[in-house]
Design an enzyme around this catalytic site. Structure first.
Site, PDB file in Angstrom:
ATOM      1  N   LYS A   1      -9.350   2.791  -2.330  1.00  0.00           N
ATOM      2  CA  LYS A   1      -9.638   2.208  -1.018  1.00  0.00           C
ATOM      3  C   LYS A   1     -10.982   2.693  -0.500  1.00  0.00           C
ATOM      4  O   LYS A   1     -11.260   3.897  -0.471  1.00  0.00           O
ATOM      5  CB  LYS A   1      -8.524   2.582  -0.041  1.00  0.00           C
TER       6      LYS A   1
ATOM      7  N   GLU B   1       0.829  -1.212   0.000  1.00  0.00           N
ATOM      8  CA  GLU B   1       0.000   0.000   0.000  1.00  0.00           C
ATOM      9  C   GLU B   1       0.865   1.265   0.000  1.00  0.00           C
ATOM     10  O   GLU B   1       1.863   1.340   0.738  1.00  0.00           O
ATOM     11  CB  GLU B   1      -0.895  -0.014   1.242  1.00  0.00           C
TER      12      GLU B   1
ATOM     13  N   CYS C   1      -5.681  -2.998   2.272  1.00  0.00           N
ATOM     14  CA  CYS C   1      -5.550  -3.040   3.733  1.00  0.00           C
ATOM     15  C   CYS C   1      -6.882  -3.053   4.493  1.00  0.00           C
ATOM     16  O   CYS C   1      -7.531  -4.073   4.582  1.00  0.00           O
ATOM     17  CB  CYS C   1      -4.669  -1.886   4.207  1.00  0.00           C
TER      18      CYS C   1
END
Length: 565
Positions: A115, A42, A152
């Site tokens: 994200k 990330e 994540c």
């Protein structure tokens, strides 16, 4: 069969040239290994977490130039799909940026995923800078396989406890063969087990295999442990990369199973992982090594009191940087015992550390005389005690300025919690190594270091002596604090609470419940909690500490100073 290369690398925030050079080297390795996909972590282009650098236009321009270098390299590797993390401009209302995953083939961006879940708890504050991505599944065809993607936090809500959105739901409906998750997941006690438990459960629930790729290294107070892994619905965790080290691995994937690159079976990692003390040791060593390197320090300095805190700090510093890069200064006052000086000498001899002697009795006496002359009153009690600590802190900073050594503070979490430290004295410094270890953990880690070395690196006399600041005659920590075995349980229960690993949480809760059965115990609990609240102003001015536990002082615990508790 899909061949997936993964690289867990030690990225530096803002070092675009360095980060890109590392990535280009791994791209060549992946191509030479015949990989179909190369996966980075990330925000790999800029490093995690850039904070308000994201508001610097120049920073964003440099990130675009770094991405262009990767795209140009991709043109020369047309068979390799590159998966990386970067920042992209938002195309709608809200915050101007996205935390994004890109897939690049032949120089072209063929997939862009933003994200969806942006953490704002603990040490995270991503919503400050980023807008959440749309609630969609991001899936692409690579060879004969459909691959889905997460970033994540997107994978941490399969039970629906923290967000209304569960990105796994959309992915499961899209029927990929495999999920790749890129991450920047800081490490702490119990974090590895939590990751394995959550993602093994999500894999079973969604019936989808998953490859989880993390970064490694220390960044300010955070440490990333790597430990990338692969998990399948039936087999659980089938692979784990190195912990606390960079790693490059190529896995094969086919028909729902991960294999070695040559098609052989993988060896599942041990469930238990590192011993707790070994985890602490490696976490702190990596944190110091990267902090010093990134801040431009080759050498460090420790004030050696002859006590357990400075002894452990010195031992860890030597393991991180080598004895030739560690200095110590002993600064006895008229209250210092001869044993404390002797213990410092013995410790530094065993560690191979240069020890300087700088007595402070004359300096303290001069301050006392000046105070009496100016204010017609002698220095005594707490002002005299704090003066000694501040004189020592000044000497340490003089050495740091003169010789370019990073001063390490030696306060532990128990003392920092209740304010058992002197502002502008023993709180002086650039980094605290043991500031997230309770006093009982300081002793446990010290014994562990001796045990692993097979000899007394930290002298037994240091381990055996009663803790004391030695700022007054016959002073002991127990004069003003409960026994550390009691204090630490109260502090764990109060500061970390439900964030504690299950075994620690149960023990701390039981200890506090036992104390609360008596009026004396209730008063002790109230006293400790009041001390924690009253000393927030000291912690706010203290140097950063390396985070080891689920909740550390610093950005992960934001409390007001001027408040009624």
């Amino acid at each position: 069969m899909l061949k997936i290369a993964m690289a867990q690398l030690n990225f530096t925030v803002g070092d675009f040239d360095g980060n890109v050079q590392m990535m280009l080297a791994q791209l060549l390795r992946a191509a030479q290994a015949g990989a179909d996909v190369m996966v980075f972590s990330e925000l790999s282009l800029c490093g995690y977490y850039p904070g308000d650098l994201l508001e610097d236009i120049g920073f964003l321009h440099r990130m675009e130039r770094a991405l262009e270098k990767i795209r140009r390299a991709s043109k020369k590797l047309p068979k390799l799909t590159i998966v990386l993390g970067t920042v992209r401009k938002s195309r709608g209302p809200g915050k101007p940026l996205h935390n994004s995953l890109l897939a690049i083939q032949g120089g072209n961006i063929v997939l862009e995923y933003d994200k969806q879940l942006l953490p704002t708890y603990g040490i995270f504050d991503e919503r400050r800078h980023f807008e959440p991505g749309p609630e969609i599944a991001s899936v692409m065809q690579i060879g004969t396989h459909r691959v889905g993607f997460l970033i994540c936090e997107d994978g941490w809500n399969d039970q629906g406890a923290d967000y209304k959105v569960n990105p796994f739901n959309a992915l499961r409906a899209a029927h990929p063969d495999l999920i790749i998750s890129i991450n920047a997941s800081p490490s702490d006690i119990g974090k590895r087990a939590l990751r394995h438990s959550l993602f093994a459960a999500a894999s079973r629930h969604t019936r989808l295999p998953l490859l989880w790729v993390n970064q490694v290294g220390g960044q300010d107070q955070l440490v990333f442990d790597g430990a990338s892994f692969a998990v399948t619905p039936k087999e659980g965790i089938v692979f784990e990369a190195a912990r606390f080290a960079e790693d490059f691995q190529v896995l094969a994937f086919d028909k729902g199973h991960f294999m070695r690159a040559d098609g052989g079976a993988l060896t599942s990692p041990a469930v238990e992982g590192l011993a707790r003390e070994e985890f602490m040791r490696q976490q702190i060593i990596l944190g110091l090594r990267d902090y010093a390197r990134r801040c431009g320090f080759q050498r460090v300095l420790v004030g050696s009191s002859g006590g357990i805190d400075s002894a452990l700090t010195l031992a860890l510093a030597v393991q991180a940087l080598g004895p030739e890069n560690v200095y110590a200064i002993t600064m006895p006052s008229r209250f210092s015992s001869s044993g404390s000086v002797d213990d410092s000498v013995l410790l530094c001899q065993r560690l191979g550390v240069k020890l300087y002697h700088h007595p402070i009795a004359g300096l303290v006496q001069a301050y006392d005389a000046g105070f009496q002359a100016a204010f017609d009153a002698p220095l005594r009690g707490l002002p005299l005690e704090n003066l000694q600590a501040r004189v020592r802190g000044t000497i340490l900073m003089e050495f740091s300025n003169a010789f370019g050594a990073l001063l390490l503070t030696t306060g532990n979490k128990s003392e920092i919690s209740v304010g058992y430290c002197t502002l502008y004295g023993d709180t002086n410094g650039g980094l605290g190594l043991i500031g997230d270890l309770y006093k009982t953990e300081v002793y446990a880690l010290s014994r562990w270091i001796n045990q692993q070395a097979g000899q007394e690196i930290i002298p037994q006399a240091v381990l055996d002596k009663a803790p004391s600041a030695e700022l007054a005659p016959d002073q002991k920590d127990s004069d003003s604090l409960p026994p550390y075995e009691v204090l630490d349980e109260i502090l764990k229960w109060h500061i970390e609470g439900r964030r504690l690993p299950q075994d620690e949480g149960r023990q701390a809760s039981q200890a506090v419940q036992q104390l609360a059965r008596t009026d004396e115990g209730k008063q002790l609990i109230a006293k400790v909690l009041a001390m924690v609240a009253r000393n927030e102003y000291k912690r706010r001015q203290a140097p950063p500490i390396i985070r080891v536990r689920p909740r550390a002082f610093g950005s992960g615990r934001q409390m007001p100073i001027a408040a009624k508790y």
